[in-house]
Design a protein around this motif. Sequence first.
Motif, short mmCIF file in Angstrom:
data_model
loop_
_atom_site.label_atom_id
_atom_site.label_comp_id
_atom_site.label_asym_id
_atom_site.label_seq_id
_atom_site.Cartn_x
_atom_site.Cartn_y
_atom_site.Cartn_z
N THR A 1 -5.18 -0.09 6.21
CA THR A 1 -3.79 -0.43 6.45
C THR A 1 -3.37 0.26 7.73
OG1 THR A 1 -3.34 -0.61 4.10
CG2 THR A 1 -1.45 -0.22 5.54
N ASP B 1 -0.86 -3.93 2.38
CA ASP B 1 -2.23 -3.43 2.42
C ASP B 1 -3.04 -4.21 3.45
OD1 ASP B 1 -4.39 -1.98 1.57
OD2 ASP B 1 -4.87 -3.36 -0.07
N ARG B 2 -3.87 -3.52 4.22
CA ARG B 2 -4.81 -4.13 5.16
C ARG B 2 -4.18 -5.16 6.09
NH1 ARG B 2 -10.07 -4.06 1.28
NH2 ARG B 2 -9.11 -2.42 0.07
N ILE C 1 -5.44 4.63 5.54
CA ILE C 1 -4.31 4.21 6.35
C ILE C 1 -4.46 4.81 7.74
CG2 ILE C 1 -1.79 4.38 6.59
CD1 ILE C 1 -1.86 4.89 3.45
N HIS D 1 0.84 -1.20 0.00
CA HIS D 1 0.00 0.00 0.00
C HIS D 1 0.88 1.25 0.00
CE1 HIS D 1 -3.93 1.94 1.68
NE2 HIS D 1 -3.42 2.59 0.68
N LYS E 1 -8.41 -3.71 10.76
CA LYS E 1 -7.43 -4.03 9.71
C LYS E 1 -8.05 -4.68 8.47
CE LYS E 1 -5.79 -8.50 11.25
NZ LYS E 1 -4.65 -9.28 11.71
#
Lengths: 298, 256
Positions: B203, B34-35, B173, B9, B199
């Motif tokens: 992110t 990411d995540r 984020i 990300h 989450k």
Amino acid sequence: MASSWRIKKELLAHKLVSLASTLPAWLIVIMFFGLLLKARPLLLSQSLGHLLFSSQWSPFKGEFGFWPFIMGTIWVTMIALVVAAPLSLLVAIFLSEYAKPKIREMARPMIDLLAGLPSVIYGVWGILIIVPLVGRFLAHLCGVSSSGYSVLAGGLVLAVMILPTITHVILEVFRVIPQAVREASLSLGATRWETVKLVVLREGAPGILAAFVLGVSRALGETMAVLMVVGNVVRVPRSFFDGGYPLPALIANNYGEMMSVPLYDSALMLAAAILFILVIIFNFLARLVLWRIERRRT
Amino acid sequence: MNLARFRPHISLKNLNVYYGNLRVLKDITLDIPDRQITVILGPSGCGKTTLLKTLNRLLDFVEGVRIEGQVLVDGEDIYAPGIEVTRIRKKMGLLSQRPQVLPMSIYDNVAYGPRIHGLKDKKKLDELVERYLRIAGLWDEVKDRLREPAGRLSLGQQQRLCLARGLAVEPEIILGDEPTSALDPQSSQNVERCLVSLKSQYTVLLVTHILRQARRIADYIVFLYLGEIVEHGPAEQVLNNPLDPRTKAYLSGEIS
């Protein structure tokens, strides 16, 4: 033995500092009653309402109406505040929130220097620059004729004088606002101006108000510079371009001069007492506002 | 976590940050998944906070700072000239070490971001405030006192309010700079639980020096030491089988 001596010292220190802390309060009371005592002969001969609200000022005939002087003081002070408050706020915002540290560090001592200049210098500068500016330029622009010696000139000179004082205090107020609060706002995508408007000014509101109070208190009592440009005519000002005669100028111009006139010295003492009360009323109002702001936030 | 499939990300490429002549971050190259919850571990003064502030460009306000290299968010270089900084910052919610509530009511704190970004509709604002206060686990505690100044909340509540406020601008984020360091254990746990539940949609990048916290919630770990990345990888691997002797030393408490 040693420890009991320490405790005695502690008691002594406590007594001493608490005594010292009441001193300012006593001074205020003593000064005020001193003035009233001196003004007593006049207060006994005429009613207070008449003295305050009459516009007749003929000391030789025993007429002492303070209204023109009260209004002169209020005009000059209000003009100064209206001009200086927004300007000093903008200067402080620029220096604190936008300027590079280098510029800020250069500007600070200059502002402090301005705040410390003797007022007679401002007076001379007022005569040389402000009075002609008002008389020849601003009055013409508004289609009136004026010598330039006016409440506007007095107010403008005063504005320039209190600007650095107010700016200095507001800068201190902004400095103690934690950087992290600004960052919280910025991190939400706010611009700097939004952060200033919504966070910095709000957080600093009580301090900014206190800065204005300080400026006005100084303006109310400022004598020399105002006296030099305000015209000193006994009349209730009807416009910006009229001359005026604020209370401090009245006292400074006449004390020790015409003391053979009956009740004149009493009148000047009463003028001082009225000024005193004006300052106190103003401070009280400001406290009230401050208290309301504080109550709303915590 | 399957490393081969992770989609970055945020990507840092040869990032160097200088305060005057002092190089605080040295050649950082890193992909942040990411995540996931990525935890940046490291002793005090190793550059963790600087790294975080580089990401949302709060470093811009520090005098004498110089940044080299690239920071890509969704593939976009956030230090490219002409970029709109407020848009970048809006993408990231920030939780600071001490909760920093704005000098206004609880409601206005949450509504602050949306209002700035143009939302005026009272009903939508009400919904938004409720939704994010619920997500932050604060709604039940404050629903009857939304108009009270936020400063009256306890520190733990304030930090969750800051979380709700950050989420209300709909970021992608969440940046946390030791967000539990000023909180009591119970409040810390609340905030941690919140982050874990977030989450799936966000992110999360968390700076901490609390090893146990990292063990509890991290998916991915970055170990930063004296401005350098010593080691990074999936949490189980870095925490249980660290490769670098410095990571080992830190995990066993020899350097802190």
